[in-house]
Write an enzyme that holds these catalytic residues in place. Sequence first.
Site, short mmCIF file in Angstrom:
data_model
loop_
_atom_site.label_atom_id
_atom_site.label_comp_id
_atom_site.label_asym_id
_atom_site.label_seq_id
_atom_site.Cartn_x
_atom_site.Cartn_y
_atom_site.Cartn_z
N ASP A 164 -3.09 -8.63 17.46
CA ASP A 164 -3.92 -7.97 16.37
C ASP A 164 -5.17 -8.94 15.82
OD1 ASP A 164 -3.93 -5.62 14.44
OD2 ASP A 164 -4.20 -7.42 13.04
N ASP A 204 -2.81 -6.19 0.70
CA ASP A 204 -1.54 -6.55 0.93
C ASP A 204 -1.46 -7.60 2.20
OD1 ASP A 204 -2.69 -4.61 2.74
OD2 ASP A 204 -0.82 -3.64 2.90
N LYS A 257 0.72 -1.20 0.02
CA LYS A 257 -0.14 -0.08 -0.01
C LYS A 257 0.77 1.17 -0.13
CE LYS A 257 -4.43 -1.84 0.03
NZ LYS A 257 -5.06 -1.18 1.18
N TYR A 297 1.39 4.01 6.90
CA TYR A 297 1.80 4.05 5.36
C TYR A 297 2.99 4.62 5.17
CZ TYR A 297 -2.90 1.99 5.42
OH TYR A 297 -4.26 1.06 5.89
N GLU A 350 -6.83 -7.37 20.87
CA GLU A 350 -7.20 -6.17 19.85
C GLU A 350 -8.36 -6.35 19.22
OE1 GLU A 350 -7.07 -3.23 16.36
OE2 GLU A 350 -6.74 -5.69 16.59
#
Length: 693
Positions: free
Chosen positions: A401, A365, A270, A544, A430
């Site tokens: 995550d 991605d 990305k 990013y 999370e």
Amino acid sequence: MPRKATTELKTPPPQLLGAPHEGRARAVIDAVMPHVDAGMFPVKCIAGEAFEVTAHVFTDGHDAVRAVVRWHAEGGDAEEVEMQPRGNDEWTASFTPPRPGRYHYTVVAWVDRFLSWQHEMARRQGEDDIRLAMQIGADLLDEAAARAEGEDRDHLAEGARQWRWHATDTAVDAAAIQALALNDAMAARALRHPDRRLATHWPRPLPLVADRLLARFSSWYELFPRSASEEMGQHGRIKDVVARLPYIAEMGFDVLYLPPIHPIGRERRKGRNNAEQAEPGDVGSPWAIGASEGGHKAVHPELGTAADLSELIGRAAEYGIEVALDIAFQCAPDHPYVNEHRNWFRWRPDGSVQYAENPPKKYQDIYPFDFETSDWPALWQELRSVLDFWIALGVRVFRVDNPHTKPFAFWEWAITQVKAQHPDVILLSEAFTRPKVMHRLAKVGFSQSYTYFTWRQTGQELRAYFEELAHGPGRHYFRPNVWPNTPDIFHAQFHHQGRPVFALRLVLAALLCPSYGIYGPTYELMENRPRGPGSEEYLDSEKYQIRHWGPLSVDRPDSLAGLIARLNRLRRAHIALQSLDRLHFHESDNPQLLVWSRQAREGEDTLVMVLNLDPQYTQSGWVTLDLERLGLHADVPYDLADALSDQRFTWQGARNFVILDPASSPAHVFVLQRTGAAVGTPSAPPEQPLLEP
């Protein structure tokens, strides 16, 4: 019927106990608390702190019952603690797990013949009745002596001989016999050796996990190492994070959380602001894990090496800070796993892998694992080995995550395996998802959980949510960790806003919950630009691209770092802020004023917070405190020291007036200054007699 989490665990009928029922066992254990889903999952506590067990225990008729809590570390010897009655057939006892690990506890109860006899003896009247009862008591002492050893055995046998002699000696009057029978020292010896052959045992041991204090009380600071360089445009390294440690320590954080530090995929990378096509030089998202340099057990070469991470962990420890790593079980298209273990992914008819999606968000991605693969045992073992790899390097805290997108059975297995060898490991879930899913993750082993705090805005919403967290059925296993912002969540309340809204949400997070975190330096520098109207993504997000934040200091005028440092010092200084169980909301006639108190279990450390929920306008009103809960008398003044403004106030009675200007301070944070005249002890209900009249 679906199983519900309850606060009482009822005894199943005898035919369900799985063993022959002893019909002469008359003691009833009707409920044991706390528990999680009838013992399917462990309750959580903190090692070194007393853990209280409550049971409903009674019997038929008027005999006396006794009960003990029996507990042991997994694989260790059992210990017992005598339970005490507190009225209405409720019994309680506490034990203290000495170290992190897994434990079990249960309740054993019995009708105690000696105690029943003693209570009856106290009510006996008439010489013949008393003398006959004394002989029965002597028999009970003999029986206790047979169960005893050493000095107790000798004293009990001698006591039985004397009691028989007194029972038959006409020169000794009935009152003297009765007094001898009720002798406390002899009773204590007899009660140490009860007849428990007909005891009732709670049919199943209940599991308990003891964690270290950091699992309940922690302050997290998240930063991107690649943005830590002091040089504009330079890719930061782990060594640059070492240079940030004094700043993080001065703000008072005890956990430094790093997003994934692994090689970042190049395929489908990305670009800036989540652009689908990366431009030359774009660094990609750290959550797109894996490239030719390695995968989940490698460090991104531009960040440094595993040795650099070990150095960071050691240096951070010197400041009282632990380093937490992100665990994201997903892969970039060029992760080595994609070629080496093709059956770990779900391939589509066109030869591509289905990338991750969370509509409307698309993650081209990122490839998710296929946990329904026939090769699932190997996948599970490999993912567990990722945790083992970083634990071996000294990491003991992990932020996981999106765990809700992986099977619960995997997490239960992996966490149990890891904590069996490393009981000090802490894992933060999370998972911003449905409540029951979040609670299930907590049940299967996650130490802490993200929450809905970000989206709770009004006083009514905040009050209802935190009352549920503090006092609802999840309080025994769901440990909340509240974040005003994350790299993924930039709520509209902050868009194009200034210091007041950032300050008030910070105070809420730090003082409503024992564990909280911020993503910085975006938060303390009050980054307020969204990617677009209504977007929850930052413009020029660090996810990013590399950002440069300039010199960071708690004295920087355009920063909240000074306020953060003050709040974290307050949190460390007051034990009342380190647990959630005595959170209480008070009343105000202005809905824009949120009023709550936090107390230590002993009641001596008490703070009262009054916060203005309106970041734009001054708000005022009358607050009404629950004086009995705070241990205050209505007719005696009490002193309050404001920990944010250093002002001092003297209040009297329940109702007092408050005015708060958000431009100067979002809240009063009152530390109750106790004096002998001002402090009262809330009255306790009278204890119910052990025997019915």
